[in-house]
Design a protein around this motif. Structure first.
Motif, PDB file in Angstrom:
ATOM      1  N   GLU A 222       2.321   1.726  -3.457  1.00 31.20           N
ATOM      2  CA  GLU A 222       1.276   2.180  -4.384  1.00 31.20           C
ATOM      3  C   GLU A 222       0.950   3.656  -4.172  1.00 31.20           C
ATOM      4  O   GLU A 222       0.783   4.406  -5.133  1.00 31.20           O
ATOM      5  CB  GLU A 222       0.015   1.329  -4.216  1.00 31.20           C
ATOM      6  N   ARG A 223       0.870   4.081  -2.901  1.00 32.42           N
ATOM      7  CA  ARG A 223       0.606   5.500  -2.611  1.00 32.42           C
ATOM      8  C   ARG A 223       1.730   6.376  -3.151  1.00 32.42           C
ATOM      9  O   ARG A 223       1.481   7.438  -3.710  1.00 32.42           O
ATOM     10  CB  ARG A 223       0.454   5.731  -1.105  1.00 32.42           C
TER      11      ARG A 223
ATOM     12  N   CYS B 217       0.830  -1.216   0.000  1.00 34.09           N
ATOM     13  CA  CYS B 217       0.000   0.000   0.000  1.00 34.09           C
ATOM     14  C   CYS B 217       0.857   1.255   0.000  1.00 34.09           C
ATOM     15  O   CYS B 217       0.562   2.225  -0.697  1.00 34.09           O
ATOM     16  CB  CYS B 217      -0.951   0.010   1.194  1.00 34.09           C
TER      17      CYS B 217
ATOM     18  N   ALA C 197       3.693   5.719  -5.668  1.00 32.11           N
ATOM     19  CA  ALA C 197       3.635   5.721  -7.128  1.00 32.11           C
ATOM     20  C   ALA C 197       2.505   6.617  -7.634  1.00 32.11           C
ATOM     21  O   ALA C 197       2.664   7.326  -8.635  1.00 32.11           O
ATOM     22  CB  ALA C 197       3.448   4.297  -7.643  1.00 32.11           C
ATOM     23  N   ASP C 198       1.372   6.611  -6.952  1.00 31.04           N
ATOM     24  CA  ASP C 198       0.233   7.427  -7.369  1.00 31.04           C
ATOM     25  C   ASP C 198       0.452   8.918  -7.131  1.00 31.04           C
ATOM     26  O   ASP C 198       0.091   9.742  -7.957  1.00 31.04           O
ATOM     27  CB  ASP C 198      -1.044   7.002  -6.626  1.00 31.04           C
ATOM     28  N   ARG C 199       1.050   9.246  -6.019  1.00 28.87           N
ATOM     29  CA  ARG C 199       1.189  10.655  -5.626  1.00 28.87           C
ATOM     30  C   ARG C 199       2.467  11.296  -6.138  1.00 28.87           C
ATOM     31  O   ARG C 199       2.570  12.508  -6.186  1.00 28.87           O
ATOM     32  CB  ARG C 199       1.170  10.767  -4.099  1.00 28.87           C
ATOM     33  N   HIS C 200       3.448  10.509  -6.445  1.00 31.23           N
ATOM     34  CA  HIS C 200       4.759  11.029  -6.842  1.00 31.23           C
ATOM     35  C   HIS C 200       5.300  11.996  -5.790  1.00 31.23           C
ATOM     36  O   HIS C 200       5.980  12.951  -6.102  1.00 31.23           O
ATOM     37  CB  HIS C 200       4.704  11.718  -8.209  1.00 31.23           C
TER      38      HIS C 200
END
Length: 170
Positions: free
Chosen positions: A131-132, A128, A134-137
């Motif tokens: 993933e966070r 998790c 990667a999504d938020r950069h």
């Protein structure tokens, strides 16, 4: 390694474990005491040039451990403890101390995950987090303050590493 250096290392490391386990933190007074002891040990061993060994050993952990602190994988007290021990050990000694501490700490963490039966939960937490990121950069701490499930006293593997130094392993 001199007898005085061994005694100072043992005093700082044991005091840190006692403080960490009983109070949940490593007090700055202990760290400052370690700095003083480190300066004394280095000057007694190296003469005036010992100040450079003292400063190098004190500074190296901040530089090398900063990424782990930045992502909240270790605490500020752990870095300060390494700085205190580094002031006594000097640059080569603190590199080995950190290496063995991380190796032992990793082994202890693996045993704890198996013993607690939360391997899948910890892997899910890591997934998790990645993933966070990667999504938020952007950045956020790996471990949240309320996440006590993955916590342990890192001062214990540091003490074991110090015992390795005293025993002549590095």
């Amino acid at each position: 390694m001199q007898y005085l250096q061994k005694v100072c290392l043992l005093f700082v490391a044991c005091s840190a474990v006692i403080s960490d386990v009983s109070k949940g933190k490593i007090y700055n007074e202990l760290i400052l005491t370690g700095f003083f002891l480190g300066a004394v040990c280095q000057v007694m061993d190296q003469g005036v040039c010992g100040i450079l060994w003292f400063l190098g050993g004190l500074t190296a952990p901040v530089v090398l451990m900063w990424p782990l602190y930045y992502f909240r994988m270790i605490g500020a007290g752990d870095i300060k403890l390494f700085c205190s021990l580094g002031s006594i050990l000097g640059i080569p000694g603190i590199f080995w101390c950190m290496f063995y501490s991380l190796l032992i700490g990793g082994g202890m963490a693996a045993v704890m995950v198996i013993k607690r039966g939360n391997l899948l939960k910890r892997l899910g937490y890591l997934k998790c987090y990645l993933e966070r990121m990667a999504d938020r950069h952007g950045w956020e701490p790996y471990r949240k303050k309320e996440d006590r499930d993955g916590e342990f006293y890192f001062s214990v593997p540091v003490l074991i590493s110090v015992l390795f130094a005293i025993g002549g392993i590095y």
